[in-house]
Design a protein around this motif. Structure first.
Motif, PDB file in Angstrom:
ATOM      1  N   THR A  13      45.619  35.540  35.380  1.00 16.34           N
ATOM      2  CA  THR A  13      45.341  34.508  36.381  1.00 16.34           C
ATOM      3  C   THR A  13      46.600  33.654  36.479  1.00 16.34           C
ATOM      4  O   THR A  13      47.248  33.380  35.464  1.00 16.34           O
ATOM      5  CB  THR A  13      44.157  33.648  35.892  1.00 16.34           C
ATOM      6  OG1 THR A  13      43.070  34.530  35.626  1.00 16.34           O
ATOM      7  CG2 THR A  13      43.750  32.616  36.929  1.00 16.34           C
ATOM      8  N   ASN A  47      46.218  35.750  41.398  1.00 14.73           N
ATOM      9  CA  ASN A  47      46.332  36.476  40.120  1.00 14.73           C
ATOM     10  C   ASN A  47      47.287  37.644  40.314  1.00 14.73           C
ATOM     11  O   ASN A  47      47.537  38.067  41.445  1.00 14.73           O
ATOM     12  CB  ASN A  47      44.950  36.935  39.626  1.00 14.73           C
ATOM     13  CG  ASN A  47      44.317  38.009  40.498  1.00 14.73           C
ATOM     14  OD1 ASN A  47      44.716  39.178  40.475  1.00 14.73           O
ATOM     15  ND2 ASN A  47      43.330  37.616  41.317  1.00 14.73           N
ATOM     16  N   GLY A 107      40.316  32.385  33.751  1.00 14.16           N
ATOM     17  CA  GLY A 107      41.599  32.806  33.194  1.00 14.16           C
ATOM     18  C   GLY A 107      41.396  32.994  31.707  1.00 14.16           C
ATOM     19  O   GLY A 107      40.279  32.866  31.218  1.00 14.16           O
ATOM     20  N   ALA A 108      42.416  33.338  30.989  1.00 17.86           N
ATOM     21  CA  ALA A 108      43.765  33.609  31.412  1.00 17.86           C
ATOM     22  C   ALA A 108      43.937  35.067  31.826  1.00 17.86           C
ATOM     23  O   ALA A 108      44.859  35.412  32.572  1.00 17.86           O
ATOM     24  CB  ALA A 108      44.699  33.273  30.239  1.00 17.86           C
TER      25      ALA A 108
END
Ligand code: DP6
Length: 366
Positions: free
Chosen positions: A50, A27, A174-175
Motif C-alpha cells: 500500500t 498501491n 496496509g502495509a
C-alpha cells in the motif's frame, strides 16, 4: 464469505442527508494481477505494498430523494469541476454494486474527488479513486445499519472497491495486502483483499517507492483491454499457475528479509507482466526507450554500489523504484543524478509504504 454475505440486512435507521469523506492510497503490486474472469474475479492471486503519498480524497454528499429511482442519480466533480468523462465508469460501478447497496436507489449523490498526484501523470488513479468511493458508500450504510462490525466494514469496502477496479480492493488497508484465493494464505479470497498477516522482516518497514514519470500520456492500453488479452493467450495458464508459486516464494522472502531474492522476484514479475502484453494478440510494447535506460542504470548502480534497489512496472512506461529505508541516502542521490534525466521534466513522486485509507469526516444530518 460468499457474494450474498455482502447483501445487507434490512436497514434499521433513517438518514435524510449526510456528507462523508475518505482519503485512500494507491498501491503497487509485487505479484501482479493480470487477467480476470466475469464479475471482477482475478485469474490469479496478487500482493501489493500500500502506498502513502499517492492518494485520492473523495467526498460524497447523500440526499434522500422524494421518490426512489431505479437508476443511480449522481453528479461527479473532479478537482472542483464537473467531469462527464468519468461518469460511465462510475455508472458501471453503481450497476455492479446496487444489489449490495440497496440504499443507492433512494438517494442523490454528489461525488467530489481530488488526487494528491499530478493529474494525467500516467499514475493509475482507479485504485485510490474506487477505494475512496467504496469507503464513503459503505460508511454511509453504517449509518443505516449501525451494528455493522469493523471487520465487515473493511471487507465490504474492499469487496465493493474490487467491483469498481480490481486493484482498488488492495487499497483499503496496509502495509501489504493480498487478494485472490491462495492455498498458503488462510482467509484469502477472490472477492476482496486482506491485510497480509504473515511474518514480515523489519527491512520492509517504511520501504520506499520513488515513482519515475517517464511518459505522462494517455495509457496505450486500458487495464480492461489488457486483462482481456489474457483470454486465449498462449501462455495464460502457465502465468496463472506461476503467480500462485510466486506468492508462495514471496511469503518466505518477506519472512526472511532476503533482499536479493526479493529483487529477483519483483523484477521478474514486472517483466513477466510486460512479456504477457508483448506476446498477446494484438501485442503491445508499453515500455518506452527511457524505461529501458532506467532499468539498465538501476542494474549498473546495484552492481557497483552494493545497494538493493529494484524496479517494478505497471501496465505502462513509468518506473517504480523500490528500496529499503536504510539505503535512501545512497539511492535517492543516484535517482536524482542518473534517473531523473529520463523522466518528463524530471518529474517523480517520492512515495513509501503506507497503512491504508483514512476517514476524513462522516456527518449525518437528519
Ligand atoms: C498491471 O485494477 O486497473 O496494475 O480491474 O480492469 O480495473 P481493472 O484493472 P486494474 O488492473 C491493474 C493491473 C496492474 C497490476 C496490479 O495492480 O496488480
Amino acid at each position: 464469505m460468499i457474494e450474498t454475505d455482502f447483501v445487507p440486512l434490512p436497514y434499521q435507521q433513517e438518514v435524510n442527508e449526510a456528507k462523508i469523506t475518505w482519503k485512500s492510497p494507491s498501491n503497487i503490486a509485487l505479484v501482479k494481477y493480470w487477467g480476470k474472469k466475469a464479475h471482477q474475479i482475478p485469474a490469479n492471486p496478487s500482493i501489493s505494498f500500500t502506498l502513502s503519498a499517492c492518494a485520492t480524497t473523495t467526498s460524497v454528499t447523500f440526499e434522500k430523494l422524494q421518490t426512489p429511482s431505479k437508476g443511480s442519480r449522481f453528479d461527479f466533480f473532479f478537482e472542483g469541476r464537473p467531469k462527464e468523462d468519468f461518469k460511465p465508469k462510475i455508472d458501471q460501478f453503481f450497476e455492479r454494486t446496487k444489489t449490495y447497496l440497496p440504499f443507492l436507489g433512494s438517494y442523490h449523490l454528489k461525488i467530489s474527488s481530488s488526487n494528491s498526484f499530478p493529474h494525467s501523470s500516467g499514475i493509475a488513479s482507479s485504485a485510490s479513486g474506487m477505494s475512496a468511493l467504496a469507503l464513503c458508500l459503505v460508511d454511509f450504510e453504517r449509518f443505516l445499519n449501525p451494528e455493522m462490525t469493523e471487520a465487515h466494514f473493511i471487507k465490504k469496502a474492499s469487496f465493493l472497491a474490487r467491483l469498481g477496479s480490481g486493484s482498488a480492493c488492495r487499497s483499503i488497508e496496509g502495509a501489504l495486502v493480498q487478494w485472490g484465493a491462495h492455498a498458503g494464505i488462510a482467509e484469502s479470497s477472490d472477492l476482496y483483499g486482506i491485510r497480509y498477516e504473515g511474518e514480515v522482516a523489519a527491512i520492509f518497514n517504511n520501504y520506499h517507492d520513488t515513482i519515475l514519470l517517464v511518459d505522462k500520456g494517455q495509457k496505450q492500453v486500458s487495464s480492461t483491454v489488457g486483462h482481456g488479452l489474457m483470454h486465449g493467450h498462449p501462455f495464460s495458464e502457465q502465468r496463472f499457475a506461476q503467480a500462485h508459486d510466486t506468492v508462495s516464494s514471496l511469503q518466505s522472502i518477506l519472512a526472511s528479509g532476503d533482499l536479493k531474492a526479493f529483487i529477483q522476484l519483483v523484477e521478474s514479475e514486472a517483466l513477466t507482466l510486460h512479456a504477457m502484453m508483448m506476446t498477446s494478440l494484438p501485442y503491445f510494447v508499453l515500455m518506452k526507450p527511457n524505461t529501458l535506460q532506467i532499468i539498465n542504470k538501476i542494474w549498473a548502480f546495484r552492481e557497483r554500489s552494493d545497494t538493493h534497489l529494484c524496479f517494478t512496472l505497471d501496465a505502462g512506461a513509468n518506473v517504480h523504484v523500490l528500496y529499503p529505508e536504510n539505503e535512501k541516502t545512497l539511492v535517492y542521490p543516484f535517482i536524482q543524478e542518473e534517473l531523473l534525466p529520463f523522466c518528463e521534466k524530471r518529474q517523480h513522486i517520492c512515495d513509501r509504504v503506507g497503512f491504508g485509507a483514512k476517514k476524513v469526516t462522516a456527518t449525518p444530518y437528519n
